[in-house]
Every structure is written in structure tokens, then in C-alpha cells.
Scaffold this active site. Structure first.
Site, PDB file in Angstrom:
ATOM      1  CD  GLU A  43      -2.551   1.617   2.388  1.00 29.74           C
ATOM      2  OE1 GLU A  43      -3.845   2.261   2.613  1.00 29.74           O
ATOM      3  OE2 GLU A  43      -2.579   0.922   3.007  1.00 29.74           O
ATOM      4  CG  ASP A 117      -2.126  13.298   0.778  1.00 27.70           C
ATOM      5  OD1 ASP A 117      -3.170  13.066   1.276  1.00 27.70           O
ATOM      6  OD2 ASP A 117      -1.350  13.010   0.834  1.00 27.70           O
ATOM      7  CE  LYS A 121      -4.051  26.247  -4.513  1.00 25.59           C
ATOM      8  NZ  LYS A 121      -2.882  27.005  -3.340  1.00 25.59           N
ATOM      9  CG  ASP A 153     -13.759  11.214  -0.191  1.00 23.20           C
ATOM     10  OD1 ASP A 153     -12.496  11.276  -0.780  1.00 23.20           O
ATOM     11  OD2 ASP A 153     -14.517  11.531   0.315  1.00 23.20           O
TER      12      ASP A 153
HETATM   13  N1  SAM Z   1      -4.003   5.107   3.223  1.00 23.30           N
HETATM   14  C1  SAM Z   1      -5.762   5.682   4.088  1.00 23.30           C
HETATM   15  C2  SAM Z   1      -6.254   5.257   4.595  1.00 23.30           C
HETATM   16  O1  SAM Z   1      -6.806   5.596   3.327  1.00 23.30           O
HETATM   17  O2  SAM Z   1      -6.964   5.423   6.061  1.00 23.30           O
HETATM   18  C3  SAM Z   1      -4.320   6.924   4.394  1.00 23.30           C
HETATM   19  C4  SAM Z   1      -4.384   8.009   3.252  1.00 23.30           C
HETATM   20  S1  SAM Z   1      -4.026  10.049   3.410  1.00 23.30           S
HETATM   21  C5  SAM Z   1      -5.625  10.955   3.338  1.00 23.30           C
HETATM   22  C6  SAM Z   1      -3.012   9.710   2.293  1.00 23.30           C
HETATM   23  C7  SAM Z   1      -1.114   9.192   2.628  1.00 23.30           C
HETATM   24  O3  SAM Z   1      -0.744   8.778   1.854  1.00 23.30           O
HETATM   25  C8  SAM Z   1      -0.985  10.397   3.883  1.00 23.30           C
HETATM   26  O4  SAM Z   1      -0.197   9.674   5.077  1.00 23.30           O
HETATM   27  C9  SAM Z   1       0.530  10.736   3.623  1.00 23.30           C
HETATM   28  O5  SAM Z   1       1.525  11.116   4.267  1.00 23.30           O
HETATM   29  C10 SAM Z   1       0.674   9.420   2.042  1.00 23.30           C
HETATM   30  N2  SAM Z   1       1.661   9.883   0.659  1.00 23.30           N
HETATM   31  C11 SAM Z   1       0.652  10.687   0.048  1.00 23.30           C
HETATM   32  N3  SAM Z   1       1.776  10.411  -1.044  1.00 23.30           N
HETATM   33  C12 SAM Z   1       2.464   9.879  -0.343  1.00 23.30           C
HETATM   34  C13 SAM Z   1       4.674   9.503  -0.849  1.00 23.30           C
HETATM   35  N4  SAM Z   1       4.603  10.195  -2.637  1.00 23.30           N
HETATM   36  N5  SAM Z   1       4.755   8.559  -0.480  1.00 23.30           N
HETATM   37  C14 SAM Z   1       4.457   8.318   1.355  1.00 23.30           C
HETATM   38  N6  SAM Z   1       3.441   8.219   1.419  1.00 23.30           N
HETATM   39  C15 SAM Z   1       2.343   9.429   0.381  1.00 23.30           C
END
Ligand code: SAM
Length: 217
Positions: A43, A117, A121, A153
């Protein structure tokens, strides 16, 4: 995502036996870490690890790796592993943009992207984990049977992901705009932390499953 800095998180991650600190040196030999030849699922952006820990419990025949770039977030997953160690799960505190430096071609059988995320933008589109440049990185490490499974979502991010998958030559195996009402795609679904949060507010969950172009394998 708002991020709360937690004192001591970096140190805890740095000394955790559940976090792999020499990922680049393990490129091409991840099976030795697990001590078996079972497939490796991953993941990217695993957050606090709830989804991966549940999968690792349910599927001892699969090895799991979670990637999370922020130590303050990963800390919670480490604490949960200390309470309940799982021998088929390890974490990387790394940025997924370096994926090809950690894994050799064909080393990964499945990549989960959950509630990535959105980077709303337009000038940040390349940072989205389903942009064509990230899809190319996934194609470079997935096995010949490999696939990605993406849940969100966010409808705008979902539509963007469908377009970028097409642009990058990926083949869509399945998709839904309301996972929890789709009995076939929802079968065996393991909810993530964000999925629980957003679906409890009534938001539909979008999901797609796709495979990379054959010529990149
Ligand atoms: N997957 C989890 C869930 O569905 O509950 C967490 C979702 S959270 C919105 C997105 C996570 O992805 C964050 O903890 C963020 O730090 C991590 N993340 C985003 N871009 C990333 C990257 N390029 N490499 C590693 N982690 C990343």
C-alpha cells in the site's frame, strides 16, 4: 492532509524493527526479508496502517509492505505492530516517488492506493499518486500478473485517475462509483481509516482496478 508533528516520531521510526531502513539495498531481494517466495502486495500512502494490518492478519499467504512518507503518521502503525506483531508485514518511511530505487522489475504483485491525497491544484497534478508519471513507476515494479487497486471518495480525483490510466496505456479491469453498493466489487472489502470516516458521512466510495500496458512489462 493536515499533519500533526509528534515529538519523538522520527527517533521511534528510525529504531523500529518493523521499518526497513535500507530499502535501496534490498532492491531485487525482498523475498529474503520475509524468508519465503510468497507474493508481495503493497500500500502506498498507508497512513496509520489499519488496512494493511487487517489484510496481513487475513492473508498469511501474502507478504505486505506499507509505504508512508511521514514518521508522525507511521508511528501509530509501529505502535500497533508492537502490540500485535505480524511476520508478513513491514513498513518503509519513504516517498513513493523513489519506488523504482527500492524495487526491481516484477517484484510487486499488487499495489493498493487508498484515499490518496487529491492535490486539487492543476499545477500539482504530477504529485497525485494516480498521475501518469506515478503509473509508469508502478508499471516498472509490477509483476506480469500485477495490478493496482485504487479507492477514493473524491470524484474529481477518480475521474482524473481514469483519464491518466488511459493516457498511460493501462487497462481497466473493473470500476465502480459506489463500492459499498456494488456487491461484486465490495466482496471481501477491507475498509481503510479514511474509508470508514468518509462513508460514515454518506460519501460514496469509488474504486478502480487496472493493469499496466503489456509492453512496459
Ligand atoms: N491510505 C490511508 C487510508 O485510506 O486511511 C491513508 C490516507 S491519507 C489521506 C494519504 C496518506 O498518503 C498520507 O498519510 C500521506 O502522508 C501519504 N502519502 C501521500 N503521498 C505519498 C508519497 N508520495 N509517498 C508516501 N506516502 C505518501
Amino acid at each position: 492532509m493536515r499533519l500533526k508533528h509528534i515529538k519523538g516520531a522520527e527517533e521511534a521510526v528510525a529504531k523500529s524493527r518493523y521499518v526497513i531502513h535500507d530499502a535501496k539495498e534490498r532492491r531485487g531481494s525482498w523475498h529474503t526479508l520475509f524468508g519465503n517466495q510468497k507474493p508481495i502486495h503493497m500500500e502506498i500512502g498507508m497512513g496509520k496502517g489499519r488496512f494493511l494490518m487487517e489484510l496481513a492478519r487475513q492473508n498469511p499467504e501474502v507478504n505486505y509492505i506499507g509505504i508512508e512518507r511521514y514518521s508522525s503518521v507511521l508511528l501509530r502503525a509501529i505502535q500497533k505492530m508492537e502490540e500485535e506483531p505480524l511476520s508478513n508485514l513491514y513498513f518503509l518511511c519513504e516517498d513513493a516517488s523513489e519506488l523504482e530505487e527500492f524495487f526491481a522489475p516484477g517484484e510487486i504483485a499488487l499495489i493498493y492506493l487508498n484515499f490518496s491525497d487529491p492535490w486539487p491544484k492543476a499545477r500539482h497534478a504530477r504529485r497525485r499518486l494516480t498521475s501518469a508519471n506515478y503509473l509508469n513507476r508502478y508499471a516498472a515494479v509490477l509483476s506480469s500478473e500485477g495490478r493496482i487497486e485504487f479507492k477514493t471518495d473524491n470524484e474529481v480525483l477518480f475521474d482524473f485517475s481514469l483519464e491518466s490510466a488511459e493516457e498511460a496505456g493501462w487497462r481497466l479491469l473493473a470500476s465502480t462509483r459506489d463500492l459499498h453498493q456494488d456487491s461484486r466489487m465490495n466482496e471481501g472489502n477491507v475498509m481503510t481509516e479514511y474509508e470508514e470516516k468518509f462513508s460514515s458521512k454518506g460519501n460514496p466510495i469509488y474504486k478502480l482496478i487496472a493493469i499496466p500496458p503489456r509492453d512496459s512489462l
